[in-house]
Write a protein that holds these residues in place. Structure first.
Motif, PDB file in Angstrom:
ATOM      1  N   GLN A  47       0.783  -1.229   0.000  1.00  9.29           N
ATOM      2  CA  GLN A  47       0.000   0.000   0.000  1.00  9.29           C
ATOM      3  C   GLN A  47       0.819   1.286   0.000  1.00  9.29           C
ATOM      4  OE1 GLN A  47      -3.402  -0.280  -0.390  1.00  9.29           O
ATOM      5  NE2 GLN A  47      -2.692  -2.360  -0.703  1.00  9.29           N
ATOM      6  N   CYS A  48       2.101   1.225   0.376  1.00 11.09           N
ATOM      7  CA  CYS A  48       2.874   2.468   0.500  1.00 11.09           C
ATOM      8  C   CYS A  48       3.837   2.716  -0.662  1.00 11.09           C
ATOM      9  CB  CYS A  48       3.629   2.491   1.825  1.00 11.09           C
ATOM     10  SG  CYS A  48       4.969   1.281   1.944  1.00 11.09           S
ATOM     11  N   GLY A  49       4.304   1.678  -1.310  1.00  4.33           N
ATOM     12  CA  GLY A  49       5.224   1.829  -2.436  1.00  4.33           C
ATOM     13  C   GLY A  49       6.643   2.189  -2.048  1.00  4.33           C
ATOM     14  N   THR A  50       7.010   2.048  -0.781  1.00  6.15           N
ATOM     15  CA  THR A  50       8.347   2.448  -0.343  1.00  6.15           C
ATOM     16  C   THR A  50       9.412   1.368  -0.514  1.00  6.15           C
ATOM     17  OG1 THR A  50       7.855   1.834   1.947  1.00  6.15           O
ATOM     18  CG2 THR A  50       7.455   4.130   1.317  1.00  6.15           C
ATOM     19  N   CYS A  51       9.017   0.157  -0.841  1.00  7.66           N
ATOM     20  CA  CYS A  51       9.998  -0.928  -1.021  1.00  7.66           C
ATOM     21  C   CYS A  51      10.303  -1.162  -2.502  1.00  7.66           C
ATOM     22  CB  CYS A  51       9.502  -2.216  -0.361  1.00  7.66           C
ATOM     23  SG  CYS A  51       8.004  -2.900  -1.095  1.00  7.66           S
ATOM     24  N   ILE A  52      10.228  -0.118  -3.277  1.00  2.54           N
ATOM     25  CA  ILE A  52      10.468  -0.232  -4.719  1.00  2.54           C
ATOM     26  C   ILE A  52      11.930  -0.604  -4.988  1.00  2.54           C
ATOM     27  CG2 ILE A  52      10.963   2.223  -5.013  1.00  2.54           C
ATOM     28  CD1 ILE A  52       9.414   2.039  -7.690  1.00  2.54           C
ATOM     29  N   VAL A  53      12.134  -1.527  -5.909  1.00  2.00           N
ATOM     30  CA  VAL A  53      13.464  -1.967  -6.305  1.00  2.00           C
ATOM     31  C   VAL A  53      13.545  -2.005  -7.832  1.00  2.00           C
ATOM     32  CG1 VAL A  53      13.909  -3.333  -4.228  1.00  2.00           C
ATOM     33  CG2 VAL A  53      12.838  -4.421  -6.193  1.00  2.00           C
ATOM     34  N   GLU A  54      14.765  -1.971  -8.337  1.00  2.32           N
ATOM     35  CA  GLU A  54      15.005  -2.099  -9.779  1.00  2.32           C
ATOM     36  C   GLU A  54      15.645  -3.451 -10.030  1.00  2.32           C
ATOM     37  OE1 GLU A  54      17.586  -0.074 -13.396  1.00  2.32           O
ATOM     38  OE2 GLU A  54      17.689   0.796 -11.394  1.00  2.32           O
ATOM     39  N   ILE A  55      15.056  -4.218 -10.941  1.00  2.61           N
ATOM     40  CA  ILE A  55      15.600  -5.524 -11.296  1.00  2.61           C
ATOM     41  C   ILE A  55      16.592  -5.328 -12.432  1.00  2.61           C
ATOM     42  CG2 ILE A  55      15.057  -7.872 -12.005  1.00  2.61           C
ATOM     43  CD1 ILE A  55      13.837  -6.939  -9.267  1.00  2.61           C
ATOM     44  N   VAL A  56      17.846  -5.648 -12.171  1.00  8.79           N
ATOM     45  CA  VAL A  56      18.908  -5.468 -13.156  1.00  8.79           C
ATOM     46  C   VAL A  56      18.997  -6.680 -14.075  1.00  8.79           C
ATOM     47  CG1 VAL A  56      21.378  -5.057 -13.456  1.00  8.79           C
ATOM     48  CG2 VAL A  56      20.172  -4.009 -11.537  1.00  8.79           C
ATOM     49  N   GLU A  57      18.913  -7.875 -13.487  1.00 10.41           N
ATOM     50  CA  GLU A  57      18.952  -9.123 -14.256  1.00 10.41           C
ATOM     51  C   GLU A  57      17.978 -10.117 -13.635  1.00 10.41           C
ATOM     52  OE1 GLU A  57      22.810 -10.910 -14.870  1.00 10.41           O
ATOM     53  OE2 GLU A  57      23.769  -8.946 -14.761  1.00 10.41           O
ATOM     54  N   GLY A  58      17.422 -10.977 -14.473  1.00 12.08           N
ATOM     55  CA  GLY A  58      16.587 -12.067 -13.977  1.00 12.08           C
ATOM     56  C   GLY A  58      15.119 -11.738 -13.823  1.00 12.08           C
ATOM     57  N   LEU A  59      14.632 -10.733 -14.521  1.00 11.68           N
ATOM     58  CA  LEU A  59      13.219 -10.354 -14.427  1.00 11.68           C
ATOM     59  C   LEU A  59      12.301 -11.534 -14.723  1.00 11.68           C
ATOM     60  CD1 LEU A  59      11.377  -7.910 -13.888  1.00 11.68           C
ATOM     61  CD2 LEU A  59      11.416  -7.443 -16.333  1.00 11.68           C
ATOM     62  N   GLU A  60      12.754 -12.422 -15.590  1.00 14.43           N
ATOM     63  CA  GLU A  60      11.956 -13.597 -15.959  1.00 14.43           C
ATOM     64  C   GLU A  60      11.875 -14.624 -14.821  1.00 14.43           C
ATOM     65  OE1 GLU A  60      16.219 -14.424 -16.960  1.00 14.43           O
ATOM     66  OE2 GLU A  60      14.894 -12.720 -17.287  1.00 14.43           O
ATOM     67  N   ASN A  61      12.708 -14.464 -13.793  1.00 13.26           N
ATOM     68  CA  ASN A  61      12.713 -15.385 -12.656  1.00 13.26           C
ATOM     69  C   ASN A  61      11.873 -14.895 -11.476  1.00 13.26           C
ATOM     70  OD1 ASN A  61      14.453 -17.198 -13.955  1.00 13.26           O
ATOM     71  ND2 ASN A  61      16.228 -16.011 -13.343  1.00 13.26           N
ATOM     72  N   LEU A  62      11.043 -13.899 -11.735  1.00 10.68           N
ATOM     73  CA  LEU A  62      10.188 -13.338 -10.690  1.00 10.68           C
ATOM     74  C   LEU A  62       8.722 -13.581 -11.016  1.00 10.68           C
ATOM     75  CD1 LEU A  62      11.935  -9.871 -10.273  1.00 10.68           C
ATOM     76  CD2 LEU A  62      12.286 -11.929  -8.907  1.00 10.68           C
ATOM     77  N   SER A  63       7.895 -13.476  -9.991  1.00 15.99           N
ATOM     78  CA  SER A  63       6.450 -13.549 -10.217  1.00 15.99           C
ATOM     79  C   SER A  63       6.029 -12.371 -11.094  1.00 15.99           C
ATOM     80  CB  SER A  63       5.723 -13.479  -8.866  1.00 15.99           C
ATOM     81  OG  SER A  63       6.102 -12.307  -8.162  1.00 15.99           O
ATOM     82  N   THR A  64       4.889 -12.488 -11.727  1.00 16.99           N
ATOM     83  CA  THR A  64       4.394 -11.381 -12.546  1.00 16.99           C
ATOM     84  C   THR A  64       3.899 -10.261 -11.633  1.00 16.99           C
ATOM     85  OG1 THR A  64       2.207 -12.378 -12.667  1.00 16.99           O
ATOM     86  CG2 THR A  64       3.732 -12.881 -14.456  1.00 16.99           C
TER      87      THR A  64
END
Length: 98
Positions: A47-64
């Motif tokens: 709900q807050c959006g404060t744990c935003i991260v940037e995925i550098v590699e492996g985006l395909e290995n994450l949940s949608t």
């Protein structure tokens, strides 16, 4: 098992298959939040959006992206995720606090 490489912290951690990215970071003392958000975050409900991260590699290995993420990150690049809403299913490299 999979590995999460936290780029800014130069630390690699092992995560169970399907592990939550936020919880894994916190368990390994990775600073996921900026300043005041350490105290005012929503505790992982998306709900807050404060744990935003940037995925550098492996985006395909994450949940949608969840519906919450689609709303919160609609103006962000596709490789930005909310750590609390993201499950890890393989090796990934992450930049915290982009």
């Amino acid at each position: 098992m999979s590995t999460i490489n936290f780029v800014n912290e130069n630390q690699e951690v092992v995560a169970a298959y399907g592990a939550n990215l936020r919880l894994n970071a916190l368990e390994n003392r990775i600073p996921i939040y900026k300043m005041l958000a350490k105290l005012t975050n929503c505790g992982g409900s998306g709900q807050c959006g404060t744990c935003i991260v940037e995925i550098v590699e492996g985006l395909e290995n994450l949940s949608t992206r969840t519906e919450v993420e689609k709303v919160m990150l609609k103006r962000k690049p596709e490789n930005y995720r909310l750590a609390c809403q993201t499950s890890v299913y393989g090796p990934v490299s992450v930049k915290t606090r982009p």
